[in-house]
Design a protein around this motif. Structure first.
Motif, PDB file in Angstrom:
ATOM      1  N   ALA A 154      31.596 -12.046  -5.293  1.00  0.00           N
ATOM      2  CA  ALA A 154      31.372 -12.886  -4.121  1.00  0.00           C
ATOM      3  C   ALA A 154      31.333 -14.360  -4.506  1.00  0.00           C
ATOM      4  O   ALA A 154      31.900 -15.216  -3.800  1.00  0.00           O
ATOM      5  CB  ALA A 154      30.063 -12.475  -3.445  1.00  0.00           C
ATOM      6  N   ALA A 155      30.688 -14.681  -5.636  1.00  0.00           N
ATOM      7  CA  ALA A 155      30.604 -16.077  -6.068  1.00  0.00           C
ATOM      8  C   ALA A 155      31.986 -16.633  -6.396  1.00  0.00           C
ATOM      9  O   ALA A 155      32.319 -17.768  -6.005  1.00  0.00           O
ATOM     10  CB  ALA A 155      29.679 -16.178  -7.278  1.00  0.00           C
ATOM     11  N   VAL A 156      32.799 -15.854  -7.112  1.00  0.00           N
ATOM     12  CA  VAL A 156      34.160 -16.302  -7.427  1.00  0.00           C
ATOM     13  C   VAL A 156      34.960 -16.509  -6.148  1.00  0.00           C
ATOM     14  O   VAL A 156      35.715 -17.488  -6.013  1.00  0.00           O
ATOM     15  CB  VAL A 156      34.846 -15.286  -8.360  1.00  0.00           C
ATOM     16  N   THR A 157      34.790 -15.603  -5.190  1.00  0.00           N
ATOM     17  CA  THR A 157      35.523 -15.723  -3.924  1.00  0.00           C
ATOM     18  C   THR A 157      35.144 -16.996  -3.187  1.00  0.00           C
ATOM     19  O   THR A 157      36.003 -17.692  -2.623  1.00  0.00           O
ATOM     20  CB  THR A 157      35.234 -14.489  -3.047  1.00  0.00           C
ATOM     21  N   VAL A 158      33.855 -17.307  -3.145  1.00  0.00           N
ATOM     22  CA  VAL A 158      33.392 -18.516  -2.460  1.00  0.00           C
ATOM     23  C   VAL A 158      34.002 -19.757  -3.099  1.00  0.00           C
ATOM     24  O   VAL A 158      34.474 -20.677  -2.400  1.00  0.00           O
ATOM     25  CB  VAL A 158      31.855 -18.577  -2.483  1.00  0.00           C
ATOM     26  N   VAL A 159      34.019 -19.798  -4.422  1.00  0.00           N
ATOM     27  CA  VAL A 159      34.599 -20.949  -5.122  1.00  0.00           C
ATOM     28  C   VAL A 159      36.091 -21.064  -4.821  1.00  0.00           C
ATOM     29  O   VAL A 159      36.610 -22.165  -4.548  1.00  0.00           O
ATOM     30  CB  VAL A 159      34.356 -20.823  -6.640  1.00  0.00           C
ATOM     31  N   VAL A 160      36.793 -19.923  -4.838  1.00  0.00           N
ATOM     32  CA  VAL A 160      38.234 -19.929  -4.568  1.00  0.00           C
ATOM     33  C   VAL A 160      38.526 -20.397  -3.154  1.00  0.00           C
ATOM     34  O   VAL A 160      39.455 -21.187  -2.907  1.00  0.00           O
ATOM     35  CB  VAL A 160      38.826 -18.525  -4.820  1.00  0.00           C
ATOM     36  N   VAL A 161      37.749 -19.927  -2.171  1.00  0.00           N
ATOM     37  CA  VAL A 161      37.964 -20.311  -0.774  1.00  0.00           C
ATOM     38  C   VAL A 161      37.725 -21.801  -0.577  1.00  0.00           C
ATOM     39  O   VAL A 161      38.509 -22.489   0.106  1.00  0.00           O
ATOM     40  CB  VAL A 161      37.054 -19.479   0.149  1.00  0.00           C
ATOM     41  N   CYS A 162      36.651 -22.310  -1.178  1.00  0.00           N
ATOM     42  CA  CYS A 162      36.379 -23.745  -1.043  1.00  0.00           C
ATOM     43  C   CYS A 162      37.507 -24.576  -1.659  1.00  0.00           C
ATOM     44  O   CYS A 162      37.944 -25.590  -1.078  1.00  0.00           O
ATOM     45  CB  CYS A 162      35.046 -24.088  -1.704  1.00  0.00           C
ATOM     46  N   ALA A 163      37.965 -24.142  -2.830  1.00  0.00           N
ATOM     47  CA  ALA A 163      39.063 -24.866  -3.471  1.00  0.00           C
ATOM     48  C   ALA A 163      40.335 -24.768  -2.637  1.00  0.00           C
ATOM     49  O   ALA A 163      41.080 -25.760  -2.495  1.00  0.00           O
ATOM     50  CB  ALA A 163      39.301 -24.305  -4.872  1.00  0.00           C
ATOM     51  N   ALA A 164      40.598 -23.610  -2.050  1.00  0.00           N
ATOM     52  CA  ALA A 164      41.800 -23.435  -1.233  1.00  0.00           C
ATOM     53  C   ALA A 164      41.744 -24.297   0.017  1.00  0.00           C
ATOM     54  O   ALA A 164      42.758 -24.888   0.429  1.00  0.00           O
ATOM     55  CB  ALA A 164      41.964 -21.959  -0.853  1.00  0.00           C
ATOM     56  N   LEU A 165      40.571 -24.399   0.641  1.00  0.00           N
ATOM     57  CA  LEU A 165      40.448 -25.247   1.834  1.00  0.00           C
ATOM     58  C   LEU A 165      40.635 -26.723   1.489  1.00  0.00           C
ATOM     59  O   LEU A 165      41.180 -27.491   2.298  1.00  0.00           O
ATOM     60  CB  LEU A 165      39.077 -25.023   2.481  1.00  0.00           C
ATOM     61  N   LEU A 166      40.168 -27.111   0.292  1.00  0.00           N
ATOM     62  CA  LEU A 166      40.384 -28.501  -0.119  1.00  0.00           C
ATOM     63  C   LEU A 166      41.873 -28.811  -0.244  1.00  0.00           C
ATOM     64  O   LEU A 166      42.329 -29.912   0.101  1.00  0.00           O
ATOM     65  CB  LEU A 166      39.678 -28.766  -1.452  1.00  0.00           C
ATOM     66  N   VAL A 167      42.631 -27.848  -0.724  1.00  0.00           N
ATOM     67  CA  VAL A 167      44.072 -28.052  -0.868  1.00  0.00           C
ATOM     68  C   VAL A 167      44.776 -27.921   0.477  1.00  0.00           C
ATOM     69  O   VAL A 167      45.673 -28.710   0.813  1.00  0.00           O
ATOM     70  CB  VAL A 167      44.643 -27.041  -1.889  1.00  0.00           C
ATOM     71  N   TYR A 168      44.353 -26.907   1.265  1.00  0.00           N
ATOM     72  CA  TYR A 168      45.027 -26.601   2.529  1.00  0.00           C
ATOM     73  C   TYR A 168      44.781 -27.681   3.578  1.00  0.00           C
ATOM     74  O   TYR A 168      45.710 -28.130   4.263  1.00  0.00           O
ATOM     75  CB  TYR A 168      44.538 -25.243   3.035  1.00  0.00           C
ATOM     76  N   GLN A 169      43.518 -28.093   3.715  1.00  0.00           N
ATOM     77  CA  GLN A 169      43.177 -29.118   4.696  1.00  0.00           C
ATOM     78  C   GLN A 169      42.014 -29.943   4.153  1.00  0.00           C
ATOM     79  O   GLN A 169      40.841 -29.632   4.389  1.00  0.00           O
ATOM     80  CB  GLN A 169      42.803 -28.478   6.036  1.00  0.00           C
ATOM     81  N   PRO A 170      42.305 -30.995   3.398  1.00  0.00           N
ATOM     82  CA  PRO A 170      41.257 -31.777   2.738  1.00  0.00           C
ATOM     83  C   PRO A 170      40.213 -32.338   3.697  1.00  0.00           C
ATOM     84  O   PRO A 170      39.034 -32.405   3.346  1.00  0.00           O
ATOM     85  CB  PRO A 170      42.036 -32.911   2.057  1.00  0.00           C
ATOM     86  N   ALA A 171      40.610 -32.711   4.890  1.00  0.00           N
ATOM     87  CA  ALA A 171      39.652 -33.328   5.813  1.00  0.00           C
ATOM     88  C   ALA A 171      38.520 -32.367   6.150  1.00  0.00           C
ATOM     89  O   ALA A 171      37.343 -32.775   6.245  1.00  0.00           O
ATOM     90  CB  ALA A 171      40.377 -33.769   7.091  1.00  0.00           C
ATOM     91  N   LEU A 172      38.828 -31.080   6.375  1.00  0.00           N
ATOM     92  CA  LEU A 172      37.802 -30.075   6.641  1.00  0.00           C
ATOM     93  C   LEU A 172      37.283 -29.439   5.358  1.00  0.00           C
ATOM     94  O   LEU A 172      36.138 -29.001   5.291  1.00  0.00           O
ATOM     95  CB  LEU A 172      38.358 -28.988   7.559  1.00  0.00           C
ATOM     96  N   GLY A 173      38.138 -29.399   4.331  1.00  0.00           N
ATOM     97  CA  GLY A 173      37.748 -28.768   3.071  1.00  0.00           C
ATOM     98  C   GLY A 173      36.593 -29.481   2.401  1.00  0.00           C
ATOM     99  O   GLY A 173      35.729 -28.844   1.777  1.00  0.00           O
TER     100      GLY A 173
END
Length: 600
Positions: A154-173
């Motif tokens: 779960a911890a790895v998933t949370v980190v991956v999702v946050c990193a993906a949102l930063l790349v996908y949409q930085p304003a919301l990420g």
């Protein structure tokens, strides 16, 4: 390790320096299972978090009226759904396997430690605590061990999702990347108090279990003296204390759960509010807002495992600490380990009790508790108080021998032997030399009437197949005692130590048992702790232990005539009677002793 492969051939040597180290040792001991659980957990959680991306693509495809993009979004969502189902199934399988194997390994370690320490265990740790560790505590230990891998996934998933949102949409990420650590760490200030309350609950529950165990064990005695209501009232008070402690702990964990719901809700509101403004300004597309919103909503699922791991650790840490305390107990040894085969005379340097090889030696001790402790010492069990010299068998220290060798050389049957449930065949199926058959042992222990009673209880009339209930409760005290004696005789050890083996039988049966044991154990060393004249008269030599020392040695009739202290124990003389016998003539004392013996 698969569940079907349990128990472990060798559970290993645990790290018992602390509860946390014991949990770490358990987790590393099944590292393969932990890695499998981590991989399947990643598949499951990543598949769950892939759904928001698919939903966002689908919404954007509808807005742009693109059929190909909509089909791709549908395919991604179908693939994510399959990953969720398959990953969850395998995660559950591996997690349960990790749970059961950790609990089973702990139980196996506890069983081995109990077997090594024997009756000395309950002198160093309360019996109720051992029961609590072996039942409820092992489940909580297994829970934490298996929850670690799911938490890491779960911890790895949370980190991956946050990193993906930063790349996908930085304003919301950026907003999500700042908010998620707050969600994960927001309950940390509450955990110390929750842990203390959980420790208090577990401590009170352990004491209540100890009280219940001790009450049940002594229920027959309590009923005899009318004390069951007193102990029942004590257990009621202890139970209410456990209930109040559990309520206080549950309130704290409810608050933590509420915070875990509140904080993600606030983050979701913040993301939606900020995202709507970005959509109005044309800085992001509607599909991207839906993706970010859905991701934040679903992040609550892996984040829930942060709360679970905190709860699992809080509950398992005191359990692991208790288990480590029991497992840290060692069998005291003389420090002179040897592989020598021990045979010959049995000698206790502390009391001076000497049992020559091949003879039947009776030991008379006025204090039954002291007799029980001495019987255990003669078997190589830990001395009490500690620091006494080891008992010697053929000049070899028993507590310096390997445990298996010491137990094979000397067998001790205490005054309250336990019969396990099963058939008579299973009861007598014990490690043995093979020189004594079950039939001979049963005959020597005068079990004829026991066999008759068991034959009536058997479906086919075979007493050897008749069921024996737990602790032999379906039998009388004398029948249980004789079956236990037969079990000891079957083993045919080099030295057999019996503590009051005939205290629950009548005098006629006792006389036949004395003759049977003497005949069957001919040429073997046998030590009997007793004050029965019928057994003492058939012993090759009798040792009187007074004030912790061997005060007199000789045949029964000679000691009865010459030793007032011996006569006082054997004939149950009062202090006044003993004083009168001392002043009486020698012939009169002899006559009185013989008359009492013949009457018995």
């Amino acid at each position: 390790m698969q569940i079907r492969d349990l128990p472990y051939p060798d559970p290993g040597v645990p790290d018992v320096r602390s509860g946390t180290r014991f949990l770490l040792w358990l987790g590393l001991g099944q590292l393969g299972g932990q890695v499998k659980s981590l991989c399947w957990g990643l598949l499951h959680f990543v598949s769950v978090m892939a759904l928001p991306y698919g939903v966002g693509l689908a919404v954007q495809a509808v807005v742009e009226r693109s059929g190909s993009e909509l089909a791709a979004a549908g395919g991604l969502m179908a693939l994510a759904t399959a990953g969720i189902a398959f990953g969850d199934t395998m995660l559950h399988r591996t997690a349960v396997t990790n749970w059961i194997t950790a609990a089973a390994r702990t139980q196996q370690l506890l069983a081995r430690r109990t077997a090594q320490l024997g009756s000395a265990l309950t002198r160093r740790v309360a019996a109720g605590e051992v029961v609590a560790v072996s039942t409820g505590d092992v489940e909580k230990i297994g829970w934490f061990v298996e929850a670690v891998s799911r938490f890491l996934a779960a911890a790895v998933t949370v980190v991956v999702v946050c990193a993906a949102l930063l790349v996908y949409q930085p304003a919301l990420g950026v907003l999500v990347a700042i908010g998620v650590p707050v969600l994960a760490l927001g309950v940390l200030p509450l955990l110390p108090r929750a842990t203390r309350l959980a420790d208090t609950q577990r401590e009170k529950a352990g004491k209540a279990t100890e009280l219940a165990s001790d009450t049940v064990a002594g229920l027959r005695v309590l009923r005899g003296i009318g004390g069951e209501e007193l102990f029942l009232a004590r257990y009621r008070r202890a139970s209410q204390e456990v209930r109040r402690a559990a309520v206080r702990s549950a309130r704290m964990w409810s608050l933590i759960a509420a915070v875990q719901v509140l904080l993600p809700g606030l983050l979701t509101i913040a993301v939606v509010h900020h995202g709507v403004g970005l959509v109005s300004d044309g800085r992001i597309a509607v599909g991207e807002l839906v993706t970010a919103y859905s991701a934040v909503m679903l992040l609550a699922y892996p984040l829930r495992h942060f709360e679970e791991i905190a709860m699992a650790y809080s509950f398992s840490r005191p359990s692991a600490r208790r288990a480590a305390r029991v497992l840290s107990l060692e069998r005291p040894t003389s420090g002179t380990g040897t592989d020598a085969v021990a045979t010959g005379d049995l000698y206790d340097p502390s009391t001076g009790v000497h049992a020559p090889s091949g003879l039947l030696t009776a030991v008379v001790c006025g204090d039954p508790d002291a007799a029980g402790r001495l019987a255990e010492r003669l078997g190589g069990h830990p001395a009490e108080p500690e620091g006494l010299p080891s008992v010697l068998l053929g000049g070899v220290a028993l507590d310096g021998l390997p445990l298996d060798a010491a137990r094979a050389a000397v067998l001790v049957q205490d005054k309250d032997p336990v019969l396990l449930s099963g058939t008579l065949i299973e009861l007598l199926d014990v490690p043995a030399s093979g020189a004594v058959s079950a039939a001979d042992a049963l005959a020597a222990a005068e079990c004829g009437d026991v066999l008759g009673a068991l034959a009536q209880a058997s479906l086919d009339g075979d007493p050897m197949e008749a069921p024996i209930t737990e602790r032999g409760r379906s039998l009388s005290g004398g029948q249980r005692q004789r079956l236990a004696l037969a079990r000891s005789l079957v083993t045919d050890p080099e030295v057999l130590v019996l503590d009051e083996p005939t205290s629950a039988v009548d005098s006629h049966t006792e006389a036949r048992i004395a003759e049977g044991v003497r005949s069957l154990r001919s040429g073997r060393t046998t030590v009997v702790f007793t004050s029965s004249p019928l057994l003492l008269d058939r012993a090759d030599r009798v040792v009187l232990v007074h004030d912790g020392e061997a005060a007199a040695v000789g045949p029964h009739r000679e000691l009865l005539h010459k030793e007032p202290r011996y006569r006082a124990v054997v004939t149950r003389e009062t202090d006044e009677e003993q004083l009168s016998s001392v002043h009486a003539s020698g012939d009169g004392a002899l006559r009185t002793g013989i008359d009492i013996e013949e009457t018995a």
